[in-house]
Design a protein around this motif. Structure first.
Motif, PDB file in Angstrom:
ATOM      1  N   PRO A  37      12.246  18.401  -4.221  1.00 51.82           N
ATOM      2  CA  PRO A  37      12.608  17.820  -5.520  1.00 51.82           C
ATOM      3  C   PRO A  37      13.069  16.373  -5.373  1.00 51.82           C
ATOM      4  O   PRO A  37      12.859  15.559  -6.254  1.00 51.82           O
ATOM      5  N   GLN A  38      13.689  16.031  -4.243  1.00 50.49           N
ATOM      6  CA  GLN A  38      14.082  14.644  -3.990  1.00 50.49           C
ATOM      7  C   GLN A  38      13.820  14.325  -2.521  1.00 50.49           C
ATOM      8  O   GLN A  38      13.570  15.231  -1.727  1.00 50.49           O
ATOM      9  N   ARG A  39      13.894  13.028  -2.190  1.00 47.89           N
ATOM     10  CA  ARG A  39      13.499  12.588  -0.852  1.00 47.89           C
ATOM     11  C   ARG A  39      14.458  13.109   0.215  1.00 47.89           C
ATOM     12  O   ARG A  39      14.046  13.416   1.331  1.00 47.89           O
ATOM     13  N   GLU A  40      15.731  13.210  -0.114  1.00 47.76           N
ATOM     14  CA  GLU A  40      16.699  13.646   0.881  1.00 47.76           C
ATOM     15  C   GLU A  40      17.061  15.102   0.661  1.00 47.76           C
ATOM     16  O   GLU A  40      17.417  15.503  -0.440  1.00 47.76           O
ATOM     17  N   MET A  41      16.926  15.893   1.716  1.00 49.36           N
ATOM     18  CA  MET A  41      17.137  17.335   1.613  1.00 49.36           C
ATOM     19  C   MET A  41      18.060  17.802   2.745  1.00 49.36           C
ATOM     20  O   MET A  41      18.154  17.169   3.793  1.00 49.36           O
ATOM     21  N   GLU A  42      18.679  18.936   2.527  1.00 46.18           N
ATOM     22  CA  GLU A  42      19.515  19.525   3.569  1.00 46.18           C
ATOM     23  C   GLU A  42      18.705  20.489   4.437  1.00 46.18           C
ATOM     24  O   GLU A  42      19.049  20.771   5.577  1.00 46.18           O
TER      25      GLU A  42
ATOM     26  N   ARG B 179       2.144   8.506   4.093  1.00 47.89           N
ATOM     27  CA  ARG B 179       2.522   7.755   2.899  1.00 47.89           C
ATOM     28  C   ARG B 179       4.033   7.569   2.895  1.00 47.89           C
ATOM     29  O   ARG B 179       4.776   8.489   3.238  1.00 47.89           O
ATOM     30  N   LYS B 180       4.452   6.389   2.473  1.00 47.65           N
ATOM     31  CA  LYS B 180       5.880   6.125   2.380  1.00 47.65           C
ATOM     32  C   LYS B 180       6.546   7.192   1.498  1.00 47.65           C
ATOM     33  O   LYS B 180       7.627   7.691   1.801  1.00 47.65           O
ATOM     34  N   GLY B 181       5.853   7.543   0.411  1.00 49.43           N
ATOM     35  CA  GLY B 181       6.404   8.525  -0.517  1.00 49.43           C
ATOM     36  C   GLY B 181       6.440   9.942   0.049  1.00 49.43           C
ATOM     37  O   GLY B 181       7.090  10.821  -0.512  1.00 49.43           O
ATOM     38  N   ASP B 182       5.713  10.181   1.155  1.00 48.05           N
ATOM     39  CA  ASP B 182       5.699  11.524   1.751  1.00 48.05           C
ATOM     40  C   ASP B 182       6.818  11.721   2.774  1.00 48.05           C
ATOM     41  O   ASP B 182       7.035  12.827   3.253  1.00 48.05           O
ATOM     42  N   GLU B 183       7.481  10.639   3.122  1.00 45.89           N
ATOM     43  CA  GLU B 183       8.535  10.748   4.126  1.00 45.89           C
ATOM     44  C   GLU B 183       9.724  11.504   3.512  1.00 45.89           C
ATOM     45  O   GLU B 183      10.209  11.161   2.444  1.00 45.89           O
ATOM     46  N   THR B 184      10.144  12.559   4.196  1.00 40.29           N
ATOM     47  CA  THR B 184      11.273  13.352   3.722  1.00 40.29           C
ATOM     48  C   THR B 184      12.420  13.203   4.717  1.00 40.29           C
ATOM     49  O   THR B 184      12.194  13.229   5.934  1.00 40.29           O
ATOM     50  N   LEU B 185      13.608  13.035   4.199  1.00 40.92           N
ATOM     51  CA  LEU B 185      14.771  12.935   5.081  1.00 40.92           C
ATOM     52  C   LEU B 185      15.526  14.251   5.019  1.00 40.92           C
ATOM     53  O   LEU B 185      16.058  14.629   3.971  1.00 40.92           O
ATOM     54  N   VAL B 186      15.502  14.984   6.128  1.00 36.88           N
ATOM     55  CA  VAL B 186      16.212  16.262   6.188  1.00 36.88           C
ATOM     56  C   VAL B 186      17.471  16.040   7.015  1.00 36.88           C
ATOM     57  O   VAL B 186      17.379  15.755   8.213  1.00 36.88           O
TER      58      VAL B 186
ATOM     59  N   ARG C  53       2.454  14.763   9.203  1.00 39.16           N
ATOM     60  CA  ARG C  53       1.746  14.898  10.487  1.00 39.16           C
ATOM     61  C   ARG C  53       2.621  15.554  11.552  1.00 39.16           C
ATOM     62  O   ARG C  53       2.122  16.175  12.482  1.00 39.16           O
ATOM     63  N   ASP C  54       3.958  15.438  11.435  1.00 44.59           N
ATOM     64  CA  ASP C  54       4.850  16.104  12.398  1.00 44.59           C
ATOM     65  C   ASP C  54       4.730  17.624  12.258  1.00 44.59           C
ATOM     66  O   ASP C  54       4.803  18.358  13.252  1.00 44.59           O
ATOM     67  N   ILE C  55       4.562  18.064  11.006  1.00 46.15           N
ATOM     68  CA  ILE C  55       4.478  19.501  10.726  1.00 46.15           C
ATOM     69  C   ILE C  55       3.098  20.040  11.124  1.00 46.15           C
ATOM     70  O   ILE C  55       2.965  21.121  11.693  1.00 46.15           O
ATOM     71  N   GLN C  56       2.084  19.219  10.838  1.00 43.77           N
ATOM     72  CA  GLN C  56       0.692  19.592  11.116  1.00 43.77           C
ATOM     73  C   GLN C  56       0.495  20.058  12.557  1.00 43.77           C
ATOM     74  O   GLN C  56      -0.092  21.109  12.815  1.00 43.77           O
ATOM     75  N   ARG C  57       1.038  19.297  13.502  1.00 44.47           N
ATOM     76  CA  ARG C  57       0.836  19.600  14.927  1.00 44.47           C
ATOM     77  C   ARG C  57       1.371  20.979  15.294  1.00 44.47           C
ATOM     78  O   ARG C  57       0.876  21.621  16.199  1.00 44.47           O
ATOM     79  N   ILE C  58       2.418  21.419  14.598  1.00 39.88           N
ATOM     80  CA  ILE C  58       3.045  22.699  14.940  1.00 39.88           C
ATOM     81  C   ILE C  58       2.337  23.848  14.228  1.00 39.88           C
ATOM     82  O   ILE C  58       2.011  24.872  14.827  1.00 39.88           O
ATOM     83  N   VAL C  59       2.054  23.646  12.935  1.00 36.87           N
ATOM     84  CA  VAL C  59       1.480  24.724  12.122  1.00 36.87           C
ATOM     85  C   VAL C  59       0.093  25.133  12.627  1.00 36.87           C
ATOM     86  O   VAL C  59      -0.257  26.308  12.656  1.00 36.87           O
TER      87      VAL C  59
ATOM     88  N   THR D 190       0.807  -1.224   0.000  1.00 39.66           N
ATOM     89  CA  THR D 190       0.000   0.000   0.000  1.00 39.66           C
ATOM     90  C   THR D 190       0.839   1.274   0.000  1.00 39.66           C
ATOM     91  O   THR D 190       0.321   2.350  -0.275  1.00 39.66           O
ATOM     92  N   GLU D 191       2.118   1.163   0.372  1.00 45.23           N
ATOM     93  CA  GLU D 191       2.982   2.339   0.566  1.00 45.23           C
ATOM     94  C   GLU D 191       2.536   3.209   1.740  1.00 45.23           C
ATOM     95  O   GLU D 191       2.980   4.346   1.887  1.00 45.23           O
ATOM     96  N   ASP D 192       1.632   2.679   2.561  1.00 47.60           N
ATOM     97  CA  ASP D 192       1.231   3.399   3.780  1.00 47.60           C
ATOM     98  C   ASP D 192       2.098   2.940   4.938  1.00 47.60           C
ATOM     99  O   ASP D 192       2.220   1.740   5.193  1.00 47.60           O
ATOM    100  N   LEU D 193       2.688   3.901   5.631  1.00 51.64           N
ATOM    101  CA  LEU D 193       3.474   3.574   6.825  1.00 51.64           C
ATOM    102  C   LEU D 193       2.520   3.453   8.013  1.00 51.64           C
ATOM    103  O   LEU D 193       1.670   4.337   8.219  1.00 51.64           O
ATOM    104  N   VAL D 194       2.672   2.375   8.748  1.00 49.94           N
ATOM    105  CA  VAL D 194       1.741   2.106   9.857  1.00 49.94           C
ATOM    106  C   VAL D 194       2.473   1.519  11.059  1.00 49.94           C
ATOM    107  O   VAL D 194       3.589   1.028  10.942  1.00 49.94           O
ATOM    108  N   ARG D 195       1.792   1.580  12.191  1.00 49.62           N
ATOM    109  CA  ARG D 195       2.108   0.730  13.332  1.00 49.62           C
ATOM    110  C   ARG D 195       0.928  -0.220  13.472  1.00 49.62           C
ATOM    111  O   ARG D 195      -0.214   0.177  13.216  1.00 49.62           O
ATOM    112  N   VAL D 196       1.189  -1.460  13.899  1.00 47.35           N
ATOM    113  CA  VAL D 196       0.113  -2.446  14.028  1.00 47.35           C
ATOM    114  C   VAL D 196       0.098  -2.964  15.462  1.00 47.35           C
ATOM    115  O   VAL D 196       1.144  -3.038  16.106  1.00 47.35           O
TER     116      VAL D 196
END
Ligand SMILES: [Zn+2]
Length: 442
Positions: free
Chosen positions: A376-381, A339-346, A354-360, A314-320
């Protein structure tokens, strides 16, 4: 969490008590029986499944237990379905196992991460069965009305069969803030038990409506036993806001397009009905992830004689969690994390929307919580965010707001942050009405 623990289940707490409270060993036997009954037929009749299994060098005759299935069965994903659909001009992507002419309707996925794929269904689909059980646990009973404003599955999700089974009468309306005066009116006239469903934009619209009209939300929602919320993770502010209107929200998510999954009154994870779907939680190397840890949700449809998904990633990241829920139900529960595809590595650190949502959402100007990760790519500075703000709520200037957001985000996420502010009306134009893409390349 509810203000107080839910009371012990009443006698009629379960719609299908023998299934909902089935001992886990019995459920596992049922799942094994259903998997073994399914794979031969799917291999014979569904071209996508046969292609995937042939490519993996696996034949259904080699699978004699659930353990064999977990060890050997190949995976499929949404791209494989799309590729098969386009290459073979097969609108259902090579998944159909039933004869032509027996389908009741064709639903579609919401298309958040690409073009929607078809979800063919027959009468009394697993989706209907799931919804009936979950509506029942919220408190809907025969003779009740339900305010229905659907936005996902494009009309494929609920059917008359669903309403027949539990005797609900739906009152339909569009999923749009423009319908709020109508929702308020029918809520006062018919006094429905259930609202299916709310989303972030609908809650924003209701908040505005109640502020502008002075209407008392507690009166409007007095008869409701609950509202179902979906589209994206429910933010703590929205949850508290709707609770202040006297309404209990039940989060809803998809279980890999096989069925939906919903919270119960315990609000302790989404129930994934194990007689309808077999769920796995796997790491990147296809190994099972222990309960409580993060992995990818993989699903197999167990009660779909039309076009079952078989080991669908599913590409959904979960805890079970597989222990018995406080509500007494024995089926697995899961928590969708993004979503797995939404995970960004900074700088190597994982950041999910959802980490950003709580703050904004804690700032008056950005409480609608509309934002995008520009990546533009998954890994960012540096974490680059586009955040929508309400100019009528500005405490000072846009520059001051920007500096304030950068400071709290950098502290809360422990990564460097760049913020581009835009009017939230502009940001809303970027997506379908219920949500905007949380991650964008530019
Ligand atoms: Zn429960």
């Amino acid at each position: 969490m509810p203000a107080s623990p839910s009371p012990a289940p009443a006698d009629d707490a379960y719609l299908d008590p023998h299934i909902e409270t089935m001992p886990p060993e019995t459920l596992a036997r049922l799942q094994e029986q259903r998997v073994l009954g399914l794979i031969g037929k799917a291999y014979e009749r569904a071209p996508l499944i046969r292609t995937a299994w042939d490519a993996a060098g696996v034949h259904p005759s080699q699978i004699r237990s659930l353990a064999d299935y977990f060890a050997k069965a190949p995976f499929i994903d949404k791209d494989a379905i799309r590729r098969h659909r386009d290459a073979h001009l097969d609108p259902v992507g090579g998944l159909q196992i039933c004869d032509d002419g027996v389908l009741d309707r064709i639903g579609f996925t919401s298309g958040t991460t690409g073009d929607p794929t078809a979800v063919p269904q027959g009468r009394v689909s697993p989706l209907d069965m799931q919804l009936c059980r979950d509506f029942w646990q919220i408190g809907a009973r025969p003779g009740d009305f339900m305010a229905e404003m659907m936005f996902t599955f494009r009309g494929g999700q609920t059917s008359l069969a669903c309403f027949d089974k539990i005797g609900l009468t739906p009152i339909g309306m569009a999923h749009s803030p423009a319908e709020i005066p109508f929702l308020v009116e029918i809520s006062k006239q018919f006094r429905p038990t259930l609202l299916f469903m709310l989303s972030s934009p609908m809650i924003i619209g209701l908040e505005k409506y109640f502020e502008e009209t002075g209407t008392d939300p507690r009166d409007v929602f007095a008869s409701y036993k609950g509202a179902v919320f979906g589209g994206e993770p429910l933010s703590p502010r929205f949850k508290a806001l709707v609770a202040s209107w006297g309404m209990e929200l039940f989060e809803f998510t998809t279980c890999g397009d096989v069925i939906g999954a919903m919270e119960c009154h315990m609000h302790d994870g989404m129930h994934a009905w194990g007689d309808l779907v077999l769920i796995e939680n796997l790491d990147d190397n296809n190994n099972p992830v222990p309960d409580g840890e993060i992995g990818e949700l993989v699903v197999t449809a167990l009660a779909d004689p039309w076009a079952p998904l078989i080991r669908f990633r599913t590409e959904d990241l979960v805890r079970v969690e597989r222990s018995r829920c406080g509500c007494g139900r024995t089926h697995p529960r899961f928590w969708p994390l993004g979503r797995k595809g939404d995970e960004t590595l900074v700088q190597g650190k994982s950041v999910l929307p959802r980490d950003i949502q709580r703050i904004v959402e804690q700032h008056a100007e950005t409480r609608t919580c509309l934002f995008q990760i520009i990546r533009p790519q998954r890994e960012m500075e540096i974490l680059r965010l586009r955040i929508g703000y309400d100019s009528t709520k500005l405490a000072s200037t846009a520059e001051e707001l920007s500096s304030r957001l950068i400071a709290v985000l950098a502290e809360g996420l422990s990564v460097p942050v760049h913020v581009e502010l835009v009017l939230y009306e502009e940001l809303l134009k970027l997506g379908p009405p219920q949500k905007i893409p949380r991650v964008t390349k530019q």
